[in-house]
Design an enzyme around this catalytic site. Structure first.
Site, PDB file in Angstrom:
ATOM      1  N   CYS A 152      26.922 -12.241  -3.491  1.00 29.49           N
ATOM      2  CA  CYS A 152      25.575 -11.933  -3.986  1.00 29.49           C
ATOM      3  C   CYS A 152      24.552 -12.036  -2.839  1.00 29.49           C
ATOM      4  CB  CYS A 152      25.221 -12.823  -5.169  1.00 29.49           C
ATOM      5  SG  CYS A 152      23.793 -12.226  -6.104  1.00 29.49           S
TER       6      CYS A 152
ATOM      7  N   HIS B 149      29.646 -11.848  -8.780  1.00 28.06           N
ATOM      8  CA  HIS B 149      29.900 -13.288  -8.716  1.00 28.06           C
ATOM      9  C   HIS B 149      31.362 -13.605  -9.049  1.00 28.06           C
ATOM     10  CE1 HIS B 149      25.917 -15.098  -7.982  1.00 28.06           C
ATOM     11  NE2 HIS B 149      25.492 -13.943  -8.466  1.00 28.06           N
TER      12      HIS B 149
ATOM     13  N   GLU C 208      33.045 -16.168  -8.364  1.00 26.00           N
ATOM     14  CA  GLU C 208      33.237 -17.581  -8.720  1.00 26.00           C
ATOM     15  C   GLU C 208      33.081 -17.824 -10.212  1.00 26.00           C
ATOM     16  OE1 GLU C 208      28.782 -17.371  -8.606  1.00 26.00           O
ATOM     17  OE2 GLU C 208      30.447 -16.380  -7.574  1.00 26.00           O
TER      18      GLU C 208
END
Length: 231
Positions: free
Chosen positions: A111, A212, A214
């Site tokens: 990001c 994202h 994660e």
């Protein structure tokens, strides 16, 4: 073999935890879990001191998500929706990414990390994606990820890691790459044309995604970074 050391940049923000309410260096724990699960040793890097000097002591680097870069860093006036600017974090991460590029340190941007990479290489940013695409799907509500598919460029490292075709990924961003920095190639796009991944030619492993990873239970991107760091 010992675990390769993967530095991960972090936020510095007001936070509440247990009985405390104070400024903290913090990071969504998904980054840590993914790196550890892939066989790496995560080390959190706060934007203090001179983190760029650590490039030669790390085996890999992740620049995590966060607030917006100061548009002055890429020569633009601020948009009214640009916010959460932290100049000290800009200083630390721009220097750290430059050091990673100079030393060939394996690098993954997430990001904000894509935006830092693009800025280091002379690129610019779209400061408010909804102005361009006419919808809020990339950040549907505060603190809530959107899910949109991205198209992966054939023959790219991104396709090699994630598989051919497309991937359904978690989005939370209101900015994106505009003019690409020197040597960068866009290797994933949203259906609305937003640049969602870039790669740097001539570097052992310098990739960045606007989404994202994660936030998902499994993601091959972290495993690919750790594997490259190990080698």
């Amino acid at each position: 073999m010992s675990r390769p050391v993967i530095g991960i940049t972090c936020y510095v923000e007001p936070a509440r935890f247990t009985v405390w309410d104070m400024t903290a260096a913090l990071l969504p724990y998904g980054y840590v879990e993914h790196v550890a699960r892939a066989g790496g040793q995560p080390v959190i890097l706060p934007p203090a001191g001179d983190p760029a000097a650590l490039a030669g002591r790390l085996d890999g680097l992740i620049v995590a998500g966060g607030g917006d870069l100061d548009p002055a860093r890429y020569g633009e006036p601020p948009h009214e929706r640009t916010g959460y600017i932290r100049g000290f974090r800009d200083d630390a991460e721009l220097g750290l990414v430059q050091a990673a590029l100079d030393t060939g340190l394996p690098f993954l941007g997430v990001c904000r990390g894509l935006q830092v990479l693009n800025t280091v290489l002379g690129g610019t940013l779209h400061q408010h994606v909804p102005d361009l695409v006419g919808h809020d799907g990339h950040a549907p509500a505060p603190g809530r990820f959107g899910r949109l598919p991205v198209r992966l460029a054939p023959g790219s490292r991104m396709e090699e890691i994630l598989g051919a075709g497309s991937a359904d990924v978690a989005h939370y961003h209101h900015q994106s790459a505009d003019r690409l920095g020197d040597g960068l190639t866009a290797t994933a796009h949203a259906e609305d044309g937003t640049v969602e991944a870039v790669e740097l030619a001539g570097h052992p492993f310098a990739c960045a995604v606007q989404w994202h990873p994660e936030a998902d239970d499994e993601c091959a991107l972290f495993a690919a970074l750790v594997d490259r760091a190990r080698r």
